[in-house]
Design a protein around this motif. Structure first.
Motif, PDB file in Angstrom:
ATOM      1  N   PHE A 150       3.398   6.384  -8.854  1.00  0.00           N
ATOM      2  CA  PHE A 150       3.970   5.173  -8.274  1.00  0.00           C
ATOM      3  C   PHE A 150       3.028   4.678  -7.191  1.00  0.00           C
ATOM      4  CE2 PHE A 150       5.308   8.635  -5.588  1.00  0.00           C
ATOM      5  CZ  PHE A 150       5.035   8.135  -4.327  1.00  0.00           C
ATOM      6  N   GLY A 169       3.405   1.769  -3.700  1.00  0.00           N
ATOM      7  CA  GLY A 169       4.296   0.851  -2.998  1.00  0.00           C
ATOM      8  C   GLY A 169       4.142  -0.586  -3.431  1.00  0.00           C
ATOM      9  N   PRO A 173       4.111  -4.304   0.325  1.00  0.00           N
ATOM     10  CA  PRO A 173       4.410  -3.196   1.242  1.00  0.00           C
ATOM     11  C   PRO A 173       3.143  -2.575   1.833  1.00  0.00           C
ATOM     12  CG  PRO A 173       5.798  -3.042  -0.674  1.00  0.00           C
ATOM     13  CD  PRO A 173       4.821  -4.141  -0.954  1.00  0.00           C
ATOM     14  N   LEU A 187       2.167  -2.507   5.776  1.00  0.00           N
ATOM     15  CA  LEU A 187       1.830  -1.246   6.437  1.00  0.00           C
ATOM     16  C   LEU A 187       0.512  -1.371   7.194  1.00  0.00           C
ATOM     17  CD1 LEU A 187       2.390   1.936   6.627  1.00  0.00           C
ATOM     18  CD2 LEU A 187       0.614   2.072   4.891  1.00  0.00           C
ATOM     19  N   LEU A 233      -1.445  11.115   3.641  1.00  0.00           N
ATOM     20  CA  LEU A 233      -0.813  10.797   2.361  1.00  0.00           C
ATOM     21  C   LEU A 233       0.559  10.176   2.581  1.00  0.00           C
ATOM     22  CD1 LEU A 233      -1.352  11.380  -0.766  1.00  0.00           C
ATOM     23  CD2 LEU A 233       0.300  13.215  -0.490  1.00  0.00           C
ATOM     24  N   ILE A 247       1.658   8.584   5.212  1.00  0.00           N
ATOM     25  CA  ILE A 247       1.567   7.236   5.796  1.00  0.00           C
ATOM     26  C   ILE A 247       1.127   6.215   4.751  1.00  0.00           C
ATOM     27  CG2 ILE A 247       0.315   5.788   7.444  1.00  0.00           C
ATOM     28  CD1 ILE A 247       0.219   8.210   9.290  1.00  0.00           C
ATOM     29  N   PHE A 248       0.051   6.510   4.032  1.00  0.00           N
ATOM     30  CA  PHE A 248      -0.527   5.480   3.183  1.00  0.00           C
ATOM     31  C   PHE A 248       0.075   5.391   1.786  1.00  0.00           C
ATOM     32  CE2 PHE A 248      -3.824   5.661   6.419  1.00  0.00           C
ATOM     33  CZ  PHE A 248      -4.085   4.310   6.591  1.00  0.00           C
ATOM     34  N   LYS A 249       0.690   6.462   1.325  1.00  0.00           N
ATOM     35  CA  LYS A 249       1.212   6.416  -0.042  1.00  0.00           C
ATOM     36  C   LYS A 249       2.741   6.436  -0.115  1.00  0.00           C
ATOM     37  CE  LYS A 249      -2.945   6.535  -1.550  1.00  0.00           C
ATOM     38  NZ  LYS A 249      -3.622   5.498  -2.298  1.00  0.00           N
ATOM     39  N   TYR A 250       3.384   7.127   0.824  1.00  0.00           N
ATOM     40  CA  TYR A 250       4.840   7.213   0.737  1.00  0.00           C
ATOM     41  C   TYR A 250       5.540   6.176   1.606  1.00  0.00           C
ATOM     42  CZ  TYR A 250       4.433  11.476  -2.004  1.00  0.00           C
ATOM     43  OH  TYR A 250       4.156  12.369  -2.997  1.00  0.00           O
ATOM     44  N   PRO A 252       4.808   3.073   2.305  1.00  0.00           N
ATOM     45  CA  PRO A 252       5.005   1.730   1.739  1.00  0.00           C
ATOM     46  C   PRO A 252       6.276   1.606   0.913  1.00  0.00           C
ATOM     47  CG  PRO A 252       2.732   2.347   1.517  1.00  0.00           C
ATOM     48  CD  PRO A 252       3.447   3.565   2.022  1.00  0.00           C
ATOM     49  N   LEU A 253       6.758   2.728   0.371  1.00  0.00           N
ATOM     50  CA  LEU A 253       7.990   2.659  -0.425  1.00  0.00           C
ATOM     51  C   LEU A 253       9.153   2.141   0.411  1.00  0.00           C
ATOM     52  CD1 LEU A 253       7.853   5.935  -2.536  1.00  0.00           C
ATOM     53  CD2 LEU A 253       7.134   3.632  -3.146  1.00  0.00           C
ATOM     54  N   GLY A 285       9.046  -0.223   2.329  1.00  0.00           N
ATOM     55  CA  GLY A 285       8.973  -1.679   2.244  1.00  0.00           C
ATOM     56  C   GLY A 285       9.815  -2.248   1.108  1.00  0.00           C
ATOM     57  N   TRP A 286      10.162  -1.397   0.162  1.00  0.00           N
ATOM     58  CA  TRP A 286      10.974  -1.868  -0.963  1.00  0.00           C
ATOM     59  C   TRP A 286      12.343  -2.375  -0.515  1.00  0.00           C
ATOM     60  CZ3 TRP A 286      10.295   1.625  -5.922  1.00  0.00           C
ATOM     61  CH2 TRP A 286       8.962   1.498  -6.351  1.00  0.00           C
ATOM     62  N   ILE A 334       8.009  -8.718  -3.271  1.00  0.00           N
ATOM     63  CA  ILE A 334       8.234  -7.271  -3.345  1.00  0.00           C
ATOM     64  C   ILE A 334       9.161  -6.950  -4.511  1.00  0.00           C
ATOM     65  CG2 ILE A 334       9.279  -5.290  -2.175  1.00  0.00           C
ATOM     66  CD1 ILE A 334       8.133  -6.336   0.416  1.00  0.00           C
ATOM     67  N   THR A 353       6.426  -1.730 -10.718  1.00  0.00           N
ATOM     68  CA  THR A 353       6.225  -0.310 -10.448  1.00  0.00           C
ATOM     69  C   THR A 353       7.235   0.548 -11.193  1.00  0.00           C
ATOM     70  OG1 THR A 353       5.431  -0.905  -8.264  1.00  0.00           O
ATOM     71  CG2 THR A 353       5.965   1.402  -8.624  1.00  0.00           C
TER      72      THR A 353
END
Lengths: 314, 324
Positions: free
Chosen positions: A134, A136, A140, A144, B45, B47-50, B52-53, B55-56, B294, B301
């Motif tokens: 997945f 974001g 998003p 960030l 990891l 911060i940058f990958k989880y 943003p979720l 933001g959903w 989004i 996604t």
């Protein structure tokens, strides 16, 4: 005579008989593949020819593989432009820093997840691998980056893509394939984990790290989207690819006029009136791809290795 | 220096295996170097990958940038509902599926064909040259590629020149390829093939080296010529690879790419060039409608996630190696 030729072929490659039909097939195949090379290379050569041709002369058209009136004016113009010179520096900087950071950090994490006794090994591995499934999404991520204060910041080129899961997996596989005895003997000598990593594992991993470094360098050099998205309002952080993208955008907008000539006004403001947007675009295209075109043939085997290593399940 | 060689001791005294938080804590301190080497990247990891979720959540709000999270108005699935009634979104979805479909079919057919032809070349030097040349476009950026495509397709580009020479178009009637919406998918497909066909052969060529030479000999004994051997020996030999790659690519059905469409797209061909990613970019960044874009991104996604998971499991069930 054809008999002897056939014999030569058959002795060379496992008794394959060369019938008439096979020969025709061979000829067609060679012709087709040659044609393919022409189609692949012609656009590059044509662009190079335009970039080396007198700009006002190019407007007349008819430039194919060779320039009609040789000149280096276009290159002089492009490289004298301070924006482009600066953008080249930023491109180089992000490529060098980004590649080193990616290689070092990926290798370090990969090393920790090969240590069987490491209590967080499973957790770290799964946390990374999950992110393959997945992401974001654009907005998003943008929000960030904005909240982290990385807008108009050089480090936005480095941080977000620091470790790729794919890199992690191929380095891990490589470390797991190293002879256990070397690692074991170093450990018995009392080397700590960081020392193990830095002075034993890292040097042994050079082949796989070279591949990772190459892919990372190509990625960094070619990237324009993050510049566009995050740093477009700060010309000091622009890169070569982004400058080319802007030129492309302008000539896209002027497509309706059907003439490539009067696309935008910024060319020719340095007194060198012989330069046209069309020639500038061709020159920029060559400048932006030259490093790769020059380096690539010599390093091809590392690129291919990366591709085939990746095919093996991590 | 004082950190003990933990691995050798633990492998010697392996049988006792205490459990619990205390054991975990002791281990963490013991392995603090490893922890220091990996946990900062775990934070990265996260911060940058989880993160943003998170933001959903905006997709379910009537998001106003000035307000804090607690003050946002929640509106449920309104944005999603709007999307599926939006003509533009439907068109964008059509373009996305069409272009990734074209990419999938064209990409597979051309790459497999080229691999088969390359495999038949006996002159090693020639083969290597073809490979080197055909891999090259893969490494240049899409910006450069788009610039080249634009030049090639321009009114005085080579394609129009050839059409002039062969008499298909008259002087002054040159075709403005990128200005004709219906041509866009084809241009996209052709430029993608130009860029990646060579590179995509690598996997197949690697698979072809694994085919037992005895099979070719047997086929030859039976009187099979080159083309028959290609068809009955080489192709079946790489079938497992083809199947795995096909299945895996289904997972990327909504990933029709972003750069070629964005860089080659213009006001005239927008009806055919605009895909999901560009839609998200335009709505989100350009117009600041975060919620809607989004929602569109989330849709992509989630569908991709399901497809990828299904594809991965399918490949596993078929006994093929998974991608990861």
């Amino acid at each position: 005579m054809s008999q002897s030729a056939a014999k030569a072929v058959s002795s060379k490659k496992s008794r394959i008989r060369s019938s008439n039909g096979d020969r025709i097939f061979d000829i067609c195949n060679y012709i087709f593949l040659t044609l393919l090379m022409v189609v692949t290379l012609y656009p590059f050569l044509n662009t190079a020819a335009v970039s080396l041709n007198n700009a006002t002369d190019s407007i007349k058209g008819g430039i194919y593989l060779l320039p009609r009136i040789w000149t280096l004016d276009n290159y002089a113009y492009v490289l004298k432009e301070s924006t482009i010179f600066h953008a080249t520096l930023i491109s180089i900087l992000r490529t060098v820093i980004g590649t080193i950071a990616t290689v070092f950090c990926s290798a370090m994490v990969a090393y920790t997840i090969t240590r069987q006794e490491y209590v967080l090994r499973k957790f770290v591995t799964i946390a990374f691998i999950l992110t393959m499934y997945f992401n974001g999404g654009l907005i998003p991520n943008f929000l960030l980056i904005r909240d982290l204060g990385l807008i108009n910041n050089f480090w936005v080129y480095i941080f977000p893509g620091l470790i790729g899961v794919f890199n992690l997996i191929i380095i891990r596989s490589f470390i797991e394939g190293l002879p256990e005895s070397i690692l074991e003997s170093a450990r018995i000598d009392g080397a700590g984990d960081f020392k193990m990593f830095y002075s034993i594992v890292l040097p042994l991993c050079v082949p796989v790290l070279a591949t990772v470094a190459l892919f990372s360098a190509v990625y960094q050099w070619n990237q324009w989207f993050d510049v566009f998205l995050y740093n477009s309002s700060n010309i000091d952080l622009s890169t070569l690819q982004y400058e080319l993208q802007k030129i492309l955008q302008n000539s896209n907008a002027s497509l309706t006029t059907k003439s490539a000539g009067d696309a935008f006004a910024n060319a020719g403001n340095s007194g060198a009136n012989t330069v046209t947007p069309f020639a500038v675009r061709a020159t920029m295209t060559i400048v932006a791809s030259l490093p790769i075109i020059m380096v690539y043939p010599f390093l091809q085997k590392y690129f291919v290795k990366g591709m085939t290593v990746g095919g093996v399940k991590g | 220096m004082d950190s003990k060689p933990t691995m050798s001791t633990s492998s010697l005294v392996l049988p006792k295996k205490p459990k619990g938080l205390k054991y975990f804590g002791i281990k963490l301190i013991e392995q603090r170097v490893l922890v220091l080497m990996s946990v900062p990247f775990l934070v990265w990891l996260f911060i940058f990958k989880y993160m943003p979720l998170w933001g959903w959540t905006i997709a379910f709000q009537d998001y106003k940038p000035a307000k804090s999270f607690g003050e946002q108005k929640w509106i449920g699935f309104d944005h999603f509902q709007f999307l599926f009634q939006d003509e533009r979104f439907i068109r964008v979805l059509r373009n996305t599926l069409a272009m990734s479909g074209i990419n999938l079919v064209l990409g597979f057919v051309t790459a497999i064909t080229l691999a088969l032809l390359l495999n038949e070349v006996r002159k090693v030097a020639f083969k290597r040259i073809v490979q080197t040349v055909s891999y090259l476009p893969h490494f240049i950026s899409w910006v450069v590629a788009a610039s080249i495509v634009q030049t090639t397709l321009s009114p005085d580009g080579i394609i129009n020149q050839i059409l002039l020479w062969t008499g298909f178009v008259e002087k002054g009637e040159e075709i403005l390829f990128l200005g004709i919406p219906e041509y866009f998918w084809g241009i996209f497909g052709a430029s993608s093939v130009w860029k990646d066909v060579g590179w995509n052969t690598i996997v197949y060529l690697a698979a072809m080296t694994m085919i037992d030479p005895a099979q070719y000999e047997a086929a030859e004994m039976d009187g099979a010529g080159r083309i028959k051997r290609m068809w009955y020996v080489t192709l079946p030999g790489i079938k497992p690879v083809i199947i795995v790659l096909l299945i895996m690519n289904i997972g990327y059905l909504l990933e029709s790419g972003f750069e070629p469409q964005y860089l080659l797209g213009n006001g005239m061909n927008v009806d055919f060039s605009e895909n999901l990613d560009i839609f998200v970019l335009k709505y989100g960044i350009a117009q600041g409608n975060y919620s809607l874009s989004i929602a569109a991104g989330m849709f992509k996604t989630i569908i991709s996630f399901i497809l990828l998971f299904a594809a991965n499991n399918l490949a596993k069930r078929m006994g093929e190696s998974r991608l990861f």
